[in-house]
Design a protein around this motif. Structure first.
Motif, PDB file in Angstrom:
ATOM      1  N   ILE A  22       1.084  -1.045   0.030  1.00 32.07           N
ATOM      2  CA  ILE A  22      -0.077  -0.039  -0.011  1.00 32.07           C
ATOM      3  C   ILE A  22       1.007   1.365  -0.078  1.00 32.07           C
ATOM      4  O   ILE A  22       1.760   1.446   0.854  1.00 32.07           O
ATOM      5  CB  ILE A  22      -0.871   0.049   1.187  1.00 32.07           C
ATOM      6  N   ASP A  23       0.622   2.157  -0.923  1.00 32.90           N
ATOM      7  CA  ASP A  23       1.339   3.255  -1.121  1.00 32.90           C
ATOM      8  C   ASP A  23       0.810   4.430  -0.309  1.00 32.90           C
ATOM      9  O   ASP A  23      -0.566   4.822  -0.650  1.00 32.90           O
ATOM     10  CB  ASP A  23       1.454   3.917  -2.640  1.00 32.90           C
ATOM     11  N   PRO A  24       1.260   4.744   1.021  1.00 35.90           N
ATOM     12  CA  PRO A  24       0.388   5.728   1.835  1.00 35.90           C
ATOM     13  C   PRO A  24       0.009   7.084   0.839  1.00 35.90           C
ATOM     14  O   PRO A  24      -0.921   7.790   1.382  1.00 35.90           O
ATOM     15  CB  PRO A  24       1.043   6.082   2.941  1.00 35.90           C
ATOM     16  N   GLY A  51       6.710   3.524  -1.152  1.00 32.21           N
ATOM     17  CA  GLY A  51       6.374   4.251  -2.462  1.00 32.21           C
ATOM     18  C   GLY A  51       7.588   5.247  -2.858  1.00 32.21           C
ATOM     19  O   GLY A  51       8.332   5.527  -1.843  1.00 32.21           O
ATOM     20  N   SER A  52       7.615   5.640  -4.193  1.00 31.66           N
ATOM     21  CA  SER A  52       8.702   6.126  -4.790  1.00 31.66           C
ATOM     22  C   SER A  52       8.635   7.682  -4.336  1.00 31.66           C
ATOM     23  O   SER A  52       9.754   8.304  -4.312  1.00 31.66           O
ATOM     24  CB  SER A  52       8.779   5.968  -6.126  1.00 31.66           C
ATOM     25  N   THR A  53       7.545   8.118  -4.175  1.00 31.02           N
ATOM     26  CA  THR A  53       7.290   9.708  -3.992  1.00 31.02           C
ATOM     27  C   THR A  53       6.262   9.949  -3.006  1.00 31.02           C
ATOM     28  O   THR A  53       5.150   9.338  -3.015  1.00 31.02           O
ATOM     29  CB  THR A  53       6.792  10.347  -5.374  1.00 31.02           C
ATOM     30  N   ASP A  54       6.663  10.950  -2.034  1.00 30.28           N
ATOM     31  CA  ASP A  54       5.717  11.418  -1.136  1.00 30.28           C
ATOM     32  C   ASP A  54       5.132  10.221  -0.096  1.00 30.28           C
ATOM     33  O   ASP A  54       3.979  10.564   0.385  1.00 30.28           O
ATOM     34  CB  ASP A  54       4.519  12.154  -1.734  1.00 30.28           C
ATOM     35  N   PRO A  79      10.811   1.573   2.467  1.00 30.43           N
ATOM     36  CA  PRO A  79      11.319   2.916   2.315  1.00 30.43           C
ATOM     37  C   PRO A  79      11.920   3.253   0.780  1.00 30.43           C
ATOM     38  O   PRO A  79      12.834   2.644   0.332  1.00 30.43           O
ATOM     39  CB  PRO A  79      12.152   3.203   3.347  1.00 30.43           C
ATOM     40  N   GLY A  80      11.280   4.172   0.384  1.00 30.47           N
ATOM     41  CA  GLY A  80      11.984   4.859  -0.779  1.00 30.47           C
ATOM     42  C   GLY A  80      13.474   5.957  -0.374  1.00 30.47           C
ATOM     43  O   GLY A  80      14.171   5.886  -1.228  1.00 30.47           O
ATOM     44  N   ASN A  81      13.183   6.226   0.928  1.00 26.60           N
ATOM     45  CA  ASN A  81      14.449   7.159   1.105  1.00 26.60           C
ATOM     46  C   ASN A  81      14.327   7.192   2.774  1.00 26.60           C
ATOM     47  O   ASN A  81      13.258   6.509   3.157  1.00 26.60           O
ATOM     48  CB  ASN A  81      14.508   8.418   0.381  1.00 26.60           C
ATOM     49  N   ALA A 174       9.747  -5.054 -11.134  1.00 27.03           N
ATOM     50  CA  ALA A 174       9.371  -4.819 -12.625  1.00 27.03           C
ATOM     51  C   ALA A 174       8.828  -3.187 -12.650  1.00 27.03           C
ATOM     52  O   ALA A 174       8.834  -2.521 -13.578  1.00 27.03           O
ATOM     53  CB  ALA A 174       8.297  -5.388 -13.178  1.00 27.03           C
ATOM     54  N   GLY A 175       8.716  -2.621 -11.325  1.00 30.53           N
ATOM     55  CA  GLY A 175       8.042  -1.382 -11.377  1.00 30.53           C
ATOM     56  C   GLY A 175       6.774  -1.451 -10.972  1.00 30.53           C
ATOM     57  O   GLY A 175       6.061  -2.011 -11.840  1.00 30.53           O
TER      58      GLY A 175
END
Ligand code: 1GP
Length: 251
Positions: A22-24, A51-54, A79-81, A174-175
């Motif tokens: 789940i991408d918050p 997720g990758s952004t935000d 974590p993406g970062n 795969a993204g």
């Protein structure tokens, strides 16, 4: 019990585990909770947040806390970062995007987060994260030297490198939202060299049939994300994917 032991038990019992990503950042926390509850009722084994952004900070924290109140499954951070960390989860995938060109995604963000993890003492699982074609947003954000679908031996070389570094998990990605899952030849070649190390496969898996193909090819853990965000019946679709993965492993 640690999350790693729990997942190993699931894999030993069912042949394969399923994790719902789940991408918050993709919806309000209330909607993320609805998806997590539906996925749990459909038989998923854990919830992964990232997720990758935000996808970090307050939204991540709120989402993790609210899911924890309603769902008994482990919550795993992806974590993406450094912003992708919260103490409201059970475990963090301490991951390195090994095929990135940017040292920040290989080791830099990890250095910035290491002392926080040390102080908090949360369980962490060392993981090689390998972004394959097409790569999606994470490939772009992570400046990955994308691994070609037709060159499984390149992915296998990276997977072996991670294993020799001591990483117990390898994630073939795969993204998110990829048009198709990774080819079985690629999954099989990577699993062949990893042997008993855990192989996670994700990106573009949308139904029971493709989950079965990935599991049969060698995936120990199947991750699906986008598909339940868009599903009319997230519980039923999760159940189809979970059952498909298990059936594929037994086939
Ligand atoms: C992304 O592999 C996961 O990190 C899930 O991908 O959203 O395509 O299911 P999907």
């Amino acid at each position: 019990m640690t999350v790693e032991d729990y997942l190993s038990e699931v894999i030993q019992r069912d042949g394969v585990a399923h994790i719902t990503l789940i991408d918050p950042a993709s919806q309000k926390p209330e909607e993320s909770v609805r998806l997590a509850v539906a996925a749990a009722e459909g038989g998923t084994d854990a919830i992964m947040l990232g997720g990758s952004t935000d996808a970090g900070g307050y939204l991540l924290d709120m989402t993790a806390k609210m899911i924890k109140e309603k769902v008994k499954l482990p919550i795993i951070l992806f974590p993406g970062n450094t912003t992708g960390f919260t103490t409201s989860a059970d475990c963090v995938l301490f991951m390195s995007l090994l095929n990135s060109r940017d040292p920040n995604y290989i080791v830099g963000n990890q250095v910035q987060g290491a002392f926080t993890l040390y102080k908090v003492g949360m369980e962490s699982i060392p993981m090689a994260y390998l972004v394959c074609e097409p790569g999606g947003t994470v490939g772009w954000v992570g400046d990955a030297k994308i691994l070609p679908r037709k060159k499984p031996e390149l992915a296998a070389a990276y997977a072996l490198t991670g294993k020799y570094f001591g990483m117990r998990y390898t994630y073939l990605e795969a993204g998110s939202g990829a048009d198709a899952p990774l080819p079985p030849e690629m999954i099989g070649t990577v699993k062949h060299v990893l042997k008993d190390s855990i192989l996670i496969v994700g990106g573009g898996i949308r139904d029971g049939k493709s989950a079965a193909i990935c599991a049969k090819a060698g995936a120990d853990i199947i991750v699906t994300g986008t598909v339940i965000e868009k599903a009319d019946n997230a519980k039923a679709l999760t159940a189809e994917i979970v059952q498909g993965a298990k059936a594929g492993k037994k086939a």
